[in-house]
Each structure stands twice: as structure tokens, then as C-alpha cells.
Design an enzyme around this catalytic site. Structure first.
Site, short mmCIF file in Angstrom:
data_model
loop_
_atom_site.label_atom_id
_atom_site.label_comp_id
_atom_site.label_asym_id
_atom_site.label_seq_id
_atom_site.Cartn_x
_atom_site.Cartn_y
_atom_site.Cartn_z
N SER A 73 0.79 -1.23 0.00
CA SER A 73 0.00 0.00 0.00
C SER A 73 0.82 1.28 0.00
O SER A 73 0.29 2.36 -0.24
CB SER A 73 -0.97 0.01 1.18
N SER A 122 -6.57 3.84 2.97
CA SER A 122 -5.91 2.94 2.03
C SER A 122 -6.89 2.31 1.05
O SER A 122 -6.75 1.14 0.67
CB SER A 122 -5.12 1.86 2.79
N LYS A 174 0.62 3.89 -2.78
CA LYS A 174 -0.32 5.02 -2.79
C LYS A 174 0.39 6.36 -2.59
O LYS A 174 -0.16 7.40 -2.92
CB LYS A 174 -1.40 4.80 -1.75
#
Length: 172
Positions: free
Chosen positions: A18, A74, A21
Site C-alpha cells: 500500500s 488505504s 499510494k
């Protein structure tokens, strides 16, 4: 300062998960306005893995709200919606991410998606990720959002839809 005080395996390739991102956010803030209205497409609405805010085809939401969902909760579906809006397509956005990585000198980084799903062609290193994070935190909106514990995401259409989100980062 960016000075390295200690490093161990800092150039070993690993999946960014993640933390992908971070680059998604950089491309969004540098190439679009957070006030842009995004109409959710079918690709974004079909994302169902991991954290999502349950985007539905045809809904309207600002780019800023999508960025909030991506960095606070997220939300994987929001990153796809960001990509399709900012890049015109998911594939074009990935090209933008890789071009930015090259421009920043992140020579051991390659992106294959916007949210960090596993892919053998999706990797970075601790060193490159530290450099990217330092760069990203220079953007006030990104800096603000990664420190946010809770937020409420508001849609434009339907106008009464909102979603409370929480950051899972226990350091906060």
C-alpha cells in the site's frame, strides 16, 4: 535532510504494497486539481479486494475526497478512480508513475498498479521509498492526509452519501 545514518539491504527489491499510494498521491496532486469532479467508472467500481470505500459506477466525488480515502483508509478503489481521472486511463497513469519515479532518480522502482496489489513487475527498495516519501511530504495536502486519524468522505452524487474512515496506522 535526506542523509543516511544507517542502511542495511537498502537496495534490495521488495513489494511496496500500500505504500504505492504515496506515488499515486504525488501524481494526483501534481497533475490535477483536488476540486475536480470525478465520475466513477466501471473499472473503479469493480475493485473489491482489500480496503475500499465501495465506489459505484456513475457516482460523482471530488478528487480530493478520493485522495483522502486513499491516504487515510488505504482505499484501493479510490486509487483506480484517481488513475482513470488523472491519467485518462489506468495504464496511462501507471506510465506517469514510472516516469515520475525515473525523474526522481528512483532507479530500483517500477510500478504496475496504483494500489500495491502483488505483481512481479511492481517493486521498490527501502532507499527509493525513503526518497519518494521525503519528496511526497513536501506536498502540504499529502503531508496533512498521512497524519489524519479519521475523516468523513462525502460524495457529490448521491448527495447524502458519506463514509466515515479511519487510519489503521497505529503510529498515529
Amino acid at each position: 535532510t535526506g542523509q543516511i545514518y544507517f542502511a542495511k539491504n537498502h537496495n534490495r527489491r521488495a513489494a511496496p504494497a500500500s505504500l504505492t499510494k504515496i506515488m499515486t498521491a504525488v501524481i494526483a496532486v501534481e497533475n490535477s486539481s483536488l476540486d475536480d469532479v470525478v465520475t466513477v467508472d466501471s473499472r473503479s467500481a469493480s475493485v473489491s479486494m482489500g480496503s475500499i470505500i465501495d465506489l459505484r459506477k456513475g457516482e460523482k466525488i471530488t478528487l480530493g475526497e478520493l485522495l483522502t480515502a486513499a491516504l487515510v483508509a488505504s482505499a484501493n478503489d479510490s486509487t483506480v478512480a484517481i488513475a482513470c481521472h488523472v491519467g485518462g486511463s489506468h495504464a496511462r497513469f501507471i506510465t506517469m508513475m514510472n516516469a515520475k519515479a525515473a525523474a526522481l532518480g528512483l532507479s530500483n522502482t517500477r510500478f504496475a498498479n496504483t494500489n500495491g496489489y502483488h505483481d512481479p513487475n511492481h517493486y521498490t527498495t527501502a532507499y527509493d521509498l525513503a526518497r519518494l516519501s521525503r519528496y511526497a511530504l513536501g506536498h502540504p495536502k499529502i503531508n496533512e492526509l498521512v497524519q489524519t486519524r479519521e475523516a468523513t468522505v462525502h460524495w457529490l452524487e448521491p448527495p447524502d452519501r458519506e463514509e466515515k474512515i479511519k487510519n489503521s496506522n497505529r503510529l498515529l
